[in-house]
Design a protein around this motif. Structure first.
Motif, PDB file in Angstrom:
ATOM      1  N   ALA A 132     -10.021   9.963   2.551  1.00 14.38           N
ATOM      2  CA  ALA A 132     -10.665  10.657   3.655  1.00 14.38           C
ATOM      3  C   ALA A 132     -11.918  11.342   3.123  1.00 14.38           C
ATOM      4  CB  ALA A 132      -9.716  11.684   4.257  1.00 14.38           C
ATOM      5  N   ASP A 133     -12.946  11.418   3.948  1.00 18.89           N
ATOM      6  CA  ASP A 133     -14.201  12.030   3.510  1.00 18.89           C
ATOM      7  C   ASP A 133     -13.992  13.470   3.029  1.00 18.89           C
ATOM      8  OD1 ASP A 133     -16.329  10.398   5.988  1.00 18.89           O
ATOM      9  OD2 ASP A 133     -15.629   9.734   4.019  1.00 18.89           O
ATOM     10  N   SER A 134     -13.061  14.159   3.661  1.00 16.95           N
ATOM     11  CA  SER A 134     -12.862  15.575   3.368  1.00 16.95           C
ATOM     12  C   SER A 134     -12.291  15.833   1.974  1.00 16.95           C
ATOM     13  CB  SER A 134     -11.941  16.204   4.415  1.00 16.95           C
ATOM     14  OG  SER A 134     -10.689  15.543   4.423  1.00 16.95           O
ATOM     15  N   VAL A 135     -11.746  14.790   1.339  1.00 18.11           N
ATOM     16  CA  VAL A 135     -11.133  14.996   0.020  1.00 18.11           C
ATOM     17  C   VAL A 135     -11.826  14.215  -1.087  1.00 18.11           C
ATOM     18  CG1 VAL A 135      -8.911  15.398   1.148  1.00 18.11           C
ATOM     19  CG2 VAL A 135      -9.405  13.139   0.162  1.00 18.11           C
ATOM     20  N   LYS A 136     -12.817  13.424  -0.740  1.00 16.70           N
ATOM     21  CA  LYS A 136     -13.517  12.629  -1.756  1.00 16.70           C
ATOM     22  C   LYS A 136     -14.121  13.538  -2.820  1.00 16.70           C
ATOM     23  CE  LYS A 136     -14.699   8.535   0.967  1.00 16.70           C
ATOM     24  NZ  LYS A 136     -15.789   7.770   1.639  1.00 16.70           N
ATOM     25  N   GLU A 184      -8.419  24.954   3.931  1.00 16.05           N
ATOM     26  CA  GLU A 184      -8.270  23.911   4.954  1.00 16.05           C
ATOM     27  C   GLU A 184      -7.442  22.718   4.476  1.00 16.05           C
ATOM     28  OE1 GLU A 184     -11.121  25.353   3.908  1.00 16.05           O
ATOM     29  OE2 GLU A 184     -12.780  23.908   3.864  1.00 16.05           O
ATOM     30  N   ASP A 185      -7.084  22.680   3.208  1.00 11.38           N
ATOM     31  CA  ASP A 185      -6.172  21.647   2.717  1.00 11.38           C
ATOM     32  C   ASP A 185      -4.710  22.005   2.995  1.00 11.38           C
ATOM     33  OD1 ASP A 185      -8.297  21.372  -0.144  1.00 11.38           O
ATOM     34  OD2 ASP A 185      -8.195  19.982   1.546  1.00 11.38           O
ATOM     35  N   ASP A 234      -2.971  13.050   9.569  1.00 15.41           N
ATOM     36  CA  ASP A 234      -4.183  12.339   9.176  1.00 15.41           C
ATOM     37  C   ASP A 234      -4.041  11.704   7.792  1.00 15.41           C
ATOM     38  OD1 ASP A 234      -6.274  14.935  10.599  1.00 15.41           O
ATOM     39  OD2 ASP A 234      -5.678  13.005  11.469  1.00 15.41           O
ATOM     40  N   LEU A 235      -4.744  10.624   7.610  1.00 20.73           N
ATOM     41  CA  LEU A 235      -4.788   9.956   6.317  1.00 20.73           C
ATOM     42  C   LEU A 235      -5.494  10.835   5.291  1.00 20.73           C
ATOM     43  CD1 LEU A 235      -4.629   7.290   4.559  1.00 20.73           C
ATOM     44  CD2 LEU A 235      -6.938   6.840   5.380  1.00 20.73           C
ATOM     45  N   VAL A 236      -4.926  10.901   4.093  1.00 19.83           N
ATOM     46  CA  VAL A 236      -5.580  11.583   2.981  1.00 19.83           C
ATOM     47  C   VAL A 236      -6.133  10.552   1.993  1.00 19.83           C
ATOM     48  CG1 VAL A 236      -5.303  13.166   1.036  1.00 19.83           C
ATOM     49  CG2 VAL A 236      -4.107  13.607   3.200  1.00 19.83           C
ATOM     50  N   ALA A 237      -5.250   9.670   1.538  1.00 26.01           N
ATOM     51  CA  ALA A 237      -5.663   8.664   0.554  1.00 26.01           C
ATOM     52  C   ALA A 237      -4.628   7.552   0.499  1.00 26.01           C
ATOM     53  CB  ALA A 237      -5.815   9.286  -0.834  1.00 26.01           C
ATOM     54  N   THR A 238      -5.091   6.352   0.163  1.00 25.50           N
ATOM     55  CA  THR A 238      -4.193   5.225  -0.039  1.00 25.50           C
ATOM     56  C   THR A 238      -4.603   4.463  -1.302  1.00 25.50           C
ATOM     57  OG1 THR A 238      -5.535   3.735   1.296  1.00 25.50           O
ATOM     58  CG2 THR A 238      -3.748   4.902   2.435  1.00 25.50           C
ATOM     59  N   VAL A 239      -3.633   3.720  -1.832  1.00 28.48           N
ATOM     60  CA  VAL A 239      -3.894   2.845  -2.972  1.00 28.48           C
ATOM     61  C   VAL A 239      -3.102   1.560  -2.768  1.00 28.48           C
ATOM     62  CG1 VAL A 239      -2.090   4.001  -4.368  1.00 28.48           C
ATOM     63  CG2 VAL A 239      -3.869   2.627  -5.490  1.00 28.48           C
ATOM     64  N   THR A 240      -3.776   0.435  -2.905  1.00 29.89           N
ATOM     65  CA  THR A 240      -3.114  -0.852  -2.721  1.00 29.89           C
ATOM     66  C   THR A 240      -2.352  -1.234  -3.978  1.00 29.89           C
ATOM     67  OG1 THR A 240      -4.936  -2.176  -3.567  1.00 29.89           O
ATOM     68  CG2 THR A 240      -5.034  -1.552  -1.233  1.00 29.89           C
ATOM     69  N   SER A 241      -1.584  -2.296  -3.885  1.00 30.96           N
ATOM     70  CA  SER A 241      -0.846  -2.778  -5.048  1.00 30.96           C
ATOM     71  C   SER A 241      -1.793  -3.228  -6.148  1.00 30.96           C
ATOM     72  CB  SER A 241       0.096  -3.918  -4.657  1.00 30.96           C
ATOM     73  OG  SER A 241      -0.648  -4.968  -4.057  1.00 30.96           O
ATOM     74  N   GLY A 242      -3.013  -3.591  -5.780  1.00 34.84           N
ATOM     75  CA  GLY A 242      -4.009  -3.990  -6.760  1.00 34.84           C
ATOM     76  C   GLY A 242      -4.846  -2.853  -7.300  1.00 34.84           C
ATOM     77  N   GLY A 243      -4.578  -1.642  -6.800  1.00 30.13           N
ATOM     78  CA  GLY A 243      -5.279  -0.473  -7.325  1.00 30.13           C
ATOM     79  C   GLY A 243      -6.523  -0.057  -6.567  1.00 30.13           C
ATOM     80  N   ILE A 244      -6.784  -0.667  -5.433  1.00 31.35           N
ATOM     81  CA  ILE A 244      -7.943  -0.278  -4.630  1.00 31.35           C
ATOM     82  C   ILE A 244      -7.596   0.993  -3.866  1.00 31.35           C
ATOM     83  CG2 ILE A 244      -9.473  -0.940  -2.755  1.00 31.35           C
ATOM     84  CD1 ILE A 244      -9.010  -3.853  -3.613  1.00 31.35           C
ATOM     85  N   THR A 245      -8.479   1.976  -3.962  1.00 26.38           N
ATOM     86  CA  THR A 245      -8.219   3.276  -3.347  1.00 26.38           C
ATOM     87  C   THR A 245      -9.126   3.519  -2.154  1.00 26.38           C
ATOM     88  OG1 THR A 245      -9.755   4.343  -4.877  1.00 26.38           O
ATOM     89  CG2 THR A 245      -7.434   4.283  -5.521  1.00 26.38           C
ATOM     90  N   ASN A 246      -8.646   4.397  -1.284  1.00 25.88           N
ATOM     91  CA  ASN A 246      -9.401   4.800  -0.100  1.00 25.88           C
ATOM     92  C   ASN A 246      -9.106   6.271   0.149  1.00 25.88           C
ATOM     93  OD1 ASN A 246     -10.946   4.408   2.381  1.00 25.88           O
ATOM     94  ND2 ASN A 246      -8.997   4.704   3.426  1.00 25.88           N
ATOM     95  N   THR A 273       0.825  -1.206   0.000  1.00 25.54           N
ATOM     96  CA  THR A 273       0.000   0.000   0.000  1.00 25.54           C
ATOM     97  C   THR A 273       0.858   1.254   0.000  1.00 25.54           C
ATOM     98  OG1 THR A 273      -1.805  -1.130   1.142  1.00 25.54           O
ATOM     99  CG2 THR A 273      -1.770   1.266   1.266  1.00 25.54           C
ATOM    100  N   MET A 274       0.463   2.199  -0.826  1.00 22.41           N
ATOM    101  CA  MET A 274       1.119   3.514  -0.891  1.00 22.41           C
ATOM    102  C   MET A 274       0.070   4.572  -0.586  1.00 22.41           C
ATOM    103  SD  MET A 274       3.331   2.918  -4.402  1.00 22.41           S
ATOM    104  CE  MET A 274       4.584   4.168  -4.079  1.00 22.41           C
ATOM    105  N   GLY A 275       0.492   5.651   0.029  1.00 23.15           N
ATOM    106  CA  GLY A 275      -0.511   6.640   0.383  1.00 23.15           C
ATOM    107  C   GLY A 275       0.050   7.991   0.744  1.00 23.15           C
ATOM    108  N   TRP A 276      -0.873   8.883   1.048  1.00 20.08           N
ATOM    109  CA  TRP A 276      -0.541  10.238   1.461  1.00 20.08           C
ATOM    110  C   TRP A 276      -1.245  10.565   2.773  1.00 20.08           C
ATOM    111  CZ3 TRP A 276       2.986  13.156  -1.094  1.00 20.08           C
ATOM    112  CH2 TRP A 276       3.343  12.751  -2.379  1.00 20.08           C
ATOM    113  N   PHE A 277      -0.509  11.235   3.642  1.00 19.57           N
ATOM    114  CA  PHE A 277      -1.029  11.761   4.892  1.00 19.57           C
ATOM    115  C   PHE A 277      -0.723  13.257   4.912  1.00 19.57           C
ATOM    116  CE2 PHE A 277      -1.898   7.905   7.502  1.00 19.57           C
ATOM    117  CZ  PHE A 277      -1.472   6.953   6.593  1.00 19.57           C
ATOM    118  N   ARG A 278      -1.397  13.972   5.793  1.00 20.07           N
ATOM    119  CA  ARG A 278      -1.096  15.392   5.908  1.00 20.07           C
ATOM    120  C   ARG A 278      -1.188  15.824   7.362  1.00 20.07           C
ATOM    121  NH1 ARG A 278      -6.391  18.010   2.806  1.00 20.07           N
ATOM    122  NH2 ARG A 278      -7.955  17.512   4.408  1.00 20.07           N
ATOM    123  N   GLN A 279      -0.418  16.880   7.652  1.00 16.38           N
ATOM    124  CA  GLN A 279      -0.382  17.403   9.018  1.00 16.38           C
ATOM    125  C   GLN A 279      -0.387  18.915   8.970  1.00 16.38           C
ATOM    126  OE1 GLN A 279       2.884  15.931  11.404  1.00 16.38           O
ATOM    127  NE2 GLN A 279       1.779  16.364  13.293  1.00 16.38           N
TER     128      GLN A 279
END
Length: 122
Positions: A60-64, A88-89, A46-58, A33-39
């Motif tokens: 945060a509600d604030s950035v969807k 706020e970003d 806090d978590l911003v977004a992640t993507v798995t090796s298979g391409g599944i993404t996740n 999994t690779m992703g971005w966090f922000r502070q």
């Protein structure tokens, strides 16, 4: 064992766009999994977004609907396309990857980038 080089941060007006990148290098066997966090100042990371090796993404509600995470498995790079940016970003954005390496072939560990500043202001 894993080095992460981030780029793409900067100053942008509200409503603008930025694209962050994070390139991984080193004795990598597998990037999971690779992703971005922000502070933001005075706040937790806090978590911003992640993507798995298979391409599944996740996300945060604030950035969807505004941010898109993607990865290039050939270049070992993860991207974060940020559109419709809001004040706020504003934060330091950190890349995070979970990887196995030549020294730890059976156990993945998290690795962090150095952070890149994103400032959204008129």
């Amino acid at each position: 064992q894993v080095q992460l080089v981030e780029g793409g941060g900067g100053l942008v007006q509200p409503g603008g766009s930025l694209r962050l990148s994070c390139a991984a290098s080193g004795s990598i066997l597998r990037l999971n999994t690779m992703g971005w966090f922000r502070q933001a100042p005075g706040k937790q990371r806090d978590l911003v977004a992640t993507v798995t090796s298979g391409g599944i993404t996740n996300y945060a509600d604030s950035v969807k609907g505004r941010f898109t995470i993607s990865r290039d498995n050939v270049k070992n790079t993860v991207y974060l396309q940020m559109n419709s940016l809001k004040p706020e970003d504003t934060a330091v954005y950190y890349c995070n990857v979970r990887a196995t390496t030549q020294r730890t072939p059976f156990q993945e560990y998290p690795y962090w980038g150095q952070g890149t500043q994103v400032t959204v202001s008129a």
